[in-house]
Scaffold this motif. Structure first.
Motif, PDB file in Angstrom:
ATOM      1  N   ARG A   1       0.829  -1.207   0.000  1.00  0.00           N
ATOM      2  CA  ARG A   1       0.000   0.000   0.000  1.00  0.00           C
ATOM      3  C   ARG A   1       0.866   1.261   0.000  1.00  0.00           C
ATOM      4  O   ARG A   1       0.555   2.252  -0.661  1.00  0.00           O
ATOM      5  CB  ARG A   1      -0.949  -0.003   1.214  1.00  0.00           C
ATOM      6  CG  ARG A   1      -2.079   1.011   1.058  1.00  0.00           C
ATOM      7  CD  ARG A   1      -3.156   0.777   2.083  1.00  0.00           C
ATOM      8  NE  ARG A   1      -2.737   1.128   3.416  1.00  0.00           N
ATOM      9  CZ  ARG A   1      -2.799   2.366   3.921  1.00  0.00           C
ATOM     10  NH1 ARG A   1      -3.262   3.362   3.200  1.00  0.00           N
ATOM     11  NH2 ARG A   1      -2.391   2.584   5.157  1.00  0.00           N
TER      12      ARG A   1
ATOM     13  N   ALA B   1      -2.251   1.105  -9.737  1.00  0.00           N
ATOM     14  CA  ALA B   1      -1.291   0.159  -9.166  1.00  0.00           C
ATOM     15  C   ALA B   1      -0.482  -0.581 -10.225  1.00  0.00           C
ATOM     16  O   ALA B   1       0.338  -1.437  -9.886  1.00  0.00           O
ATOM     17  CB  ALA B   1      -2.019  -0.855  -8.298  1.00  0.00           C
TER      18      ALA B   1
ATOM     19  N   SER C   1      -6.019   3.727  -1.915  1.00  0.00           N
ATOM     20  CA  SER C   1      -4.989   2.746  -1.561  1.00  0.00           C
ATOM     21  C   SER C   1      -5.583   1.620  -0.720  1.00  0.00           C
ATOM     22  O   SER C   1      -5.198   0.453  -0.869  1.00  0.00           O
ATOM     23  CB  SER C   1      -3.813   3.413  -0.835  1.00  0.00           C
ATOM     24  OG  SER C   1      -4.135   3.749   0.497  1.00  0.00           O
TER      25      SER C   1
ATOM     26  N   PHE D   1       1.880   1.959  -3.441  1.00  0.00           N
ATOM     27  CA  PHE D   1       0.741   2.533  -4.152  1.00  0.00           C
ATOM     28  C   PHE D   1       0.638   4.029  -3.854  1.00  0.00           C
ATOM     29  O   PHE D   1       0.463   4.847  -4.756  1.00  0.00           O
ATOM     30  CB  PHE D   1      -0.550   1.819  -3.726  1.00  0.00           C
ATOM     31  CG  PHE D   1      -1.795   2.293  -4.415  1.00  0.00           C
ATOM     32  CD1 PHE D   1      -2.305   1.593  -5.494  1.00  0.00           C
ATOM     33  CD2 PHE D   1      -2.475   3.430  -3.987  1.00  0.00           C
ATOM     34  CE1 PHE D   1      -3.469   2.014  -6.134  1.00  0.00           C
ATOM     35  CE2 PHE D   1      -3.627   3.858  -4.609  1.00  0.00           C
ATOM     36  CZ  PHE D   1      -4.120   3.147  -5.694  1.00  0.00           C
ATOM     37  N   ILE D   2       0.763   4.394  -2.577  1.00  0.00           N
ATOM     38  CA  ILE D   2       0.662   5.804  -2.175  1.00  0.00           C
ATOM     39  C   ILE D   2       1.793   6.612  -2.794  1.00  0.00           C
ATOM     40  O   ILE D   2       1.560   7.660  -3.404  1.00  0.00           O
ATOM     41  CB  ILE D   2       0.668   5.937  -0.636  1.00  0.00           C
ATOM     42  CG1 ILE D   2      -0.592   5.299  -0.036  1.00  0.00           C
ATOM     43  CG2 ILE D   2       0.790   7.401  -0.218  1.00  0.00           C
ATOM     44  CD1 ILE D   2      -0.519   5.075   1.466  1.00  0.00           C
TER      45      ILE D   2
END
Length: 105
Positions: free
Chosen positions: A27, A82, A57, A30-31
């Motif tokens: 995650r 993603a 996310s 992703f951020i």
């Protein structure tokens, strides 16, 4: 622009208390991947925009790791965001519809 050291530290405050390391690292990537270049960890980037990114996310992580279902449009959006993120050992889920289809043949 966020420097390399700062960039590595920026999202730590966004980690969920119950999030294990594998889920957090995915995650977190992703951020970081989706933070705009003008965000420096503080204002002026609007709070609602970072909240929106954090929500997306979580949608992606919940779908990937827990098999949660969301609308096609939302899943398409987070999947695109993603793209290229590789997560080893992510579970494979089978939907009810896939199971039913398999038993009909």
């Amino acid at each position: 622009m966020v420097g390399e050291v700062e960039e590595a530290e920026v999202p730590e405050r966004f980690r969920s208390y119950s999030e294990n390391e594998r889920h957090w690292q995915a995650r977190r990537e992703f951020i970081l991947r989706n933070l705009p270049p003008d965000w420096a960890g503080e204002a002026p980037w609007p709070t609602n925009r970072i909240d929106h990114l954090l929500s997306l996310s979580m949608v992606w992580a919940n779908h990937l790791f827990l098999g949660c279902s969301y609308s096609k449009d939302l899943l398409d959006k987070v999947t695109e965001m993603a793209e290229g993120i590789e997560v080893e050992g992510a579970p494979q889920f089978t939907t009810r519809d896939e199971i039913m289809k398999k038993h009909q043949h």
